[in-house]
Design a protein around this motif. Sequence first.
Motif, PDB file in Angstrom:
ATOM      1  N   LEU A 119       0.836  -1.201   0.000  1.00 20.08           N
ATOM      2  CA  LEU A 119       0.000   0.000   0.000  1.00 20.08           C
ATOM      3  C   LEU A 119       0.866   1.244   0.000  1.00 20.08           C
ATOM      4  CD1 LEU A 119      -2.969  -0.848   2.439  1.00 20.08           C
ATOM      5  CD2 LEU A 119      -3.005  -0.744  -0.057  1.00 20.08           C
ATOM      6  N   ASP A 141       5.824   1.272  11.214  1.00 20.53           N
ATOM      7  CA  ASP A 141       4.785   1.142  12.235  1.00 20.53           C
ATOM      8  C   ASP A 141       4.595   2.479  12.940  1.00 20.53           C
ATOM      9  OD1 ASP A 141       3.181   0.617  14.400  1.00 20.53           O
ATOM     10  OD2 ASP A 141       4.250  -1.193  15.021  1.00 20.53           O
ATOM     11  N   HIS A 143       3.215   3.263  15.545  1.00 22.84           N
ATOM     12  CA  HIS A 143       3.355   3.323  17.009  1.00 22.84           C
ATOM     13  C   HIS A 143       4.647   4.023  17.414  1.00 22.84           C
ATOM     14  CE1 HIS A 143       0.246   0.095  16.967  1.00 22.84           C
ATOM     15  NE2 HIS A 143      -0.131   0.719  18.064  1.00 22.84           N
ATOM     16  N   PRO A 214      -8.329  -1.439  12.369  1.00 23.35           N
ATOM     17  CA  PRO A 214      -7.419  -1.354  13.517  1.00 23.35           C
ATOM     18  C   PRO A 214      -5.994  -0.953  13.148  1.00 23.35           C
ATOM     19  CG  PRO A 214      -8.111  -3.641  13.134  1.00 23.35           C
ATOM     20  CD  PRO A 214      -8.779  -2.805  12.095  1.00 23.35           C
ATOM     21  N   MET A 215      -5.344  -0.274  14.065  1.00 21.45           N
ATOM     22  CA  MET A 215      -3.927   0.001  13.955  1.00 21.45           C
ATOM     23  C   MET A 215      -3.231  -1.294  14.366  1.00 21.45           C
ATOM     24  SD  MET A 215      -2.074   3.236  15.710  1.00 21.45           S
ATOM     25  CE  MET A 215      -0.351   3.603  15.443  1.00 21.45           C
TER      26      MET A 215
HETATM   27  N1  SAH Z   1      -5.698   7.534   5.326  1.00 21.64           N
HETATM   28  C1  SAH Z   1      -6.098   6.442   4.446  1.00 21.64           C
HETATM   29  C2  SAH Z   1      -7.052   5.476   5.131  1.00 21.64           C
HETATM   30  C3  SAH Z   1      -6.289   4.376   5.648  1.00 21.64           C
HETATM   31  S1  SAH Z   1      -7.037   2.966   6.340  1.00 21.64           S
HETATM   32  C4  SAH Z   1      -6.657   6.940   3.158  1.00 21.64           C
HETATM   33  O1  SAH Z   1      -6.829   8.163   3.004  1.00 21.64           O
HETATM   34  O2  SAH Z   1      -6.897   6.124   2.264  1.00 21.64           O
HETATM   35  C5  SAH Z   1      -5.821   2.704   7.603  1.00 21.64           C
HETATM   36  C6  SAH Z   1      -4.444   2.375   7.123  1.00 21.64           C
HETATM   37  O3  SAH Z   1      -3.608   2.301   8.272  1.00 21.64           O
HETATM   38  C7  SAH Z   1      -4.327   1.022   6.430  1.00 21.64           C
HETATM   39  O4  SAH Z   1      -3.750   1.183   5.181  1.00 21.64           O
HETATM   40  C8  SAH Z   1      -3.443   0.220   7.370  1.00 21.64           C
HETATM   41  O5  SAH Z   1      -2.591  -0.684   6.714  1.00 21.64           O
HETATM   42  C9  SAH Z   1      -2.659   1.308   8.062  1.00 21.64           C
HETATM   43  N2  SAH Z   1      -2.088   0.945   9.366  1.00 21.64           N
HETATM   44  C10 SAH Z   1      -2.592   0.098  10.293  1.00 21.64           C
HETATM   45  N3  SAH Z   1      -1.794   0.034  11.364  1.00 21.64           N
HETATM   46  C11 SAH Z   1      -0.727   0.841  11.108  1.00 21.64           C
HETATM   47  C12 SAH Z   1       0.462   1.165  11.829  1.00 21.64           C
HETATM   48  N4  SAH Z   1       0.711   0.649  13.029  1.00 21.64           N
HETATM   49  N5  SAH Z   1       1.326   2.027  11.267  1.00 21.64           N
HETATM   50  C13 SAH Z   1       1.085   2.550  10.032  1.00 21.64           C
HETATM   51  N6  SAH Z   1      -0.017   2.271   9.303  1.00 21.64           N
HETATM   52  C14 SAH Z   1      -0.912   1.426   9.838  1.00 21.64           C
END
Ligand code: SAH
Length: 226
Positions: A119, A141, A143, A214-215
Motif C-alpha cells: 500500500l 509502524d 506506534h 485497527p492500527m
Molecule cells: N488515510 C487512508 C485510510 C487508511 S485505512 C486513506 O486516506 O486512504 C488505515 C491504514 O492504516 C491502512 O492502510 C493500514 O494498513 C494502516 N495501518 C494500520 N496500522 C498501522 C500502523 N501501526 N502504522 C502505520 N499504518 C498502519
Amino acid sequence: MRAIRLREMLHTIERSAKRTASLTSRPIFDPRVMEALEQVPRDAFVPPELLDQAFDNGPLPIGQGQTISQPYIVALMTDLLEPQPAQTILEIGTGSGYQAAILAQLVQQVYSLEIIPTLAAQAAELLSRLGYANIEVRTGDGHSGWPEHAPYDGIIVTAAATHLPQALIDQLRPGGRLVIPVGRPYLSQELLLIEKDPRGELHTSDMLGVAFVPMTGGVHARRNNH
Ligand code: SAH
C-alpha cells in the motif's frame, strides 16, 4: 457527471457537519478544507471497479483488507487539525494516499507512514504521478512515529488505536494537535482531538463515535520481529 457527483459529495459533507455539530462544535468546516476536498480527485484513489462510488459519502475497500475513509470523516479530521500553510504534518496510515493528498493541499509538508509495504508503494507512486511533491511516504509502524522529522505541528492517525502511542505525543510540537480514533478493534472507537498546550500539557476532547480499521503492529509485533 463527475462534477455533479463531486458537488454532491461536498454538499453531503456540509450537511453532515451541521448534523454532528452538537458533538463536534464544528457546524461549518474551514473553506480551505472544503476547497482541498474539491481539488483532490477522490476517483484516482479508489479501485477502478468502484469508480461509480468514488464520490459517495462512505468508506471503500482499497485491498489488503484496508479502506479509504468516508469523505465526511476525512473532512472532519482535517478540520480538527486546523492545518496552516507553513506546517508539517505526520499521518499514520497512508492507505490509498487520499488523506495525505488533502493535507498536502493545505500545508507545506506531509510525512505519511503505512505498515503494509504494497500500500505504501502504491500510494507513493500514485501521489507522485498526481504531482504531489510535498508528501513523503514510508513503510513503518506508526506506534513509533517518524522521529527524524519531529516535532510535528499536527499528527493524524487514520487507523484505530487501542491507546495513545507515547511516541506520537512526544513527536507533537507544543501547541500542536493530534487527531486519533481510540477504542477497541472493530468495536466502538471515539475520535479524539488532543491539544498539546505551550507548556506541554495535554487537553483531550472526545468528538464522536467512529469505525476505523485497527492500527496493527505495536509493542507485541515489534517484539516478535526481534
Ligand atoms: N488515510 C487512508 C485510510 C487508511 S485505512 C486513506 O486516506 O486512504 C488505515 C491504514 O492504516 C491502512 O492502510 C493500514 O494498513 C494502516 N495501518 C494500520 N496500522 C498501522 C500502523 N501501526 N502504522 C502505520 N499504518 C498502519
